[in-house]
Design a protein around this motif. Structure first.
Motif, PDB file in Angstrom:
ATOM      1  N   LEU A  43      -9.010  13.012  -8.122  1.00  0.00           N
ATOM      2  CA  LEU A  43      -8.933  11.549  -8.072  1.00  0.00           C
ATOM      3  C   LEU A  43     -10.184  10.916  -8.684  1.00  0.00           C
TER       4      LEU A  43
ATOM      5  N   ARG B 261      -9.716  15.168  -3.990  1.00  0.00           N
ATOM      6  CA  ARG B 261     -10.738  14.132  -4.159  1.00  0.00           C
ATOM      7  C   ARG B 261     -11.452  14.290  -5.497  1.00  0.00           C
TER       8      ARG B 261
ATOM      9  N   MET C 109     -12.443   4.950  -7.381  1.00  0.00           N
ATOM     10  CA  MET C 109     -11.935   4.814  -6.014  1.00  0.00           C
ATOM     11  C   MET C 109     -11.654   6.163  -5.369  1.00  0.00           C
ATOM     12  N   GLY C 110     -11.684   7.245  -6.160  1.00  0.00           N
ATOM     13  CA  GLY C 110     -11.423   8.571  -5.618  1.00  0.00           C
ATOM     14  C   GLY C 110     -12.357   8.950  -4.486  1.00  0.00           C
TER      15      GLY C 110
ATOM     16  N   THR D 205       0.859  -1.179   0.000  1.00  0.00           N
ATOM     17  CA  THR D 205       0.000   0.000   0.000  1.00  0.00           C
ATOM     18  C   THR D 205       0.898   1.233   0.000  1.00  0.00           C
TER      19      THR D 205
ATOM     20  N   TRP E 115      -5.789   1.218  -7.493  1.00  0.00           N
ATOM     21  CA  TRP E 115      -6.070   2.469  -6.791  1.00  0.00           C
ATOM     22  C   TRP E 115      -6.505   2.226  -5.348  1.00  0.00           C
ATOM     23  N   LYS E 116      -7.030   1.030  -5.074  1.00  0.00           N
ATOM     24  CA  LYS E 116      -7.410   0.715  -3.695  1.00  0.00           C
ATOM     25  C   LYS E 116      -6.187   0.576  -2.797  1.00  0.00           C
TER      26      LYS E 116
ATOM     27  N   HIS F  61     -13.400   6.980  -2.285  1.00  0.00           N
ATOM     28  CA  HIS F  61     -13.112   6.138  -1.117  1.00  0.00           C
ATOM     29  C   HIS F  61     -11.652   6.211  -0.680  1.00  0.00           C
ATOM     30  N   THR F  62     -10.851   7.026  -1.363  1.00  0.00           N
ATOM     31  CA  THR F  62      -9.426   7.133  -1.052  1.00  0.00           C
ATOM     32  C   THR F  62      -9.209   7.996   0.183  1.00  0.00           C
TER      33      THR F  62
ATOM     34  N   VAL G  59      -3.090   5.577  -0.755  1.00  0.00           N
ATOM     35  CA  VAL G  59      -3.519   6.600   0.197  1.00  0.00           C
ATOM     36  C   VAL G  59      -2.760   7.864  -0.196  1.00  0.00           C
TER      37      VAL G  59
END
Length: 263
Positions: free
Chosen positions: A205, A202, A211-212, A133, A170-171, A214-215, A174
């Motif tokens: 992203l 955001r 995933m933006g 990650t 992307w998950k 949820h990032t 961070v």
């Protein structure tokens, strides 16, 4: 768009600190604070980024804590795998030793050690491909902010890595926003300014990846207990990358507690 439902992250970046005995005392004190009043894992992810020489020692110490605490590498090689690369530490070696998180793109790496975007991209690609990650650092200088280029600079840094991050990776990202002028200076962006930039990140992203939304987007730059609650209250600030304050167990604990209690 708000990331207020994201579990916050509080990561202490020790940089080139401290000496071995001080590190041991720091970890002991932090673990004791957690023993006295635990911070639930579901309420806040907590991590520590020690020097490379201390990674496994810190990892072993943190394994004895009352809750999971991540061990985070401060950097990774642009070279993958193993081989004749004296002084390098690859993503695969980090993974093999159980270190699954890494900082990439910190302003000190960019400015002092000439980590240009193509070098950072190689590091990001290697880290993601090894299953790590990545805590990807972005931020503008005071000159760039005063000339009205802050958003442009930061969003370009986000776009820089898009070429090497696969859709499903992307998950594993961070983002840490650290205005360079606030790192180690005692200055900090106002909560309003920080939230505005986080919202822009955001938005950027979200134009690149679903995933933006949820990032996790962390704030760094002279974060301390005195400003942590205000920063944590901002909907798009999902935690903190903590420098100097992470070298004091009580200060670091209070920052983690602030984000755990506010989010």
């Amino acid at each position: 768009m708000s990331g207020s439902t994201i579990t916050p992250w509080v990561v202490g970046n020790w940089k080139m600190n401290p000496l071995q005995a001080d590190a041991g005392a720091l970890l002991k004190n932090f673990k004791q604070l957690l023993n006295e009043q635990n911070i639930a894992e579901a309420a806040c992810h907590i991590g520590v980024a020690p020097t490379a020489i201390a990674l496994t020692t810190v990892q072993n110490e943190l394994a004895q804590a009352s809750r999971h605490i991540m061990t985070v590498a401060q950097d990774v090689s642009r070279v993958a795998g193993t081989g004749a690369y004296t002084g390098e530490l690859s993503a695969e070696l980090l993974k093999d030793y159980g270190v699954e998180f890494v900082l990439i793109g910190h302003s000190e790496r960019r400015e002092i050690f000439a980590d240009q975007p193509h070098i950072i991209n190689e590091k990001v690609k290697n880290a993601l491909n090894a299953g790590l990650t990545v805590i990807y650092c972005v931020g503008e200088s005071l000159e760039q902010r005063e000339s009205g280029q802050a958003e442009q600079v930061v969003l370009q840094q986000i776009c820089d890595i898009a070429a090497v991050v696969q859709a499903e990776q992307w998950k594993q990202i961070v983002v840490a926003y650290e205005p360079i002028w606030a790192i180690g200076t005692g200055k900090t962006a106002s909560p309003e300014d920080a939230q505005a930039m986080h919202a822009k990140i955001r938005e950027g992203l979200s134009q690149i990846t679903p995933m933006g939304l949820h990032t996790a987007i962390l704030y760094g730059g002279s974060v301390k207990p005195e400003n942590a609650v205000e920063l944590a209250a901002c909907p798009d600030i999902n935690g903190a990358l903590v420098g100097g304050a992470s070298l004091n167990a009580e200060s670091f604990y209070k920052i983690a507690q602030a984000f755990a209690n506010t989010k």
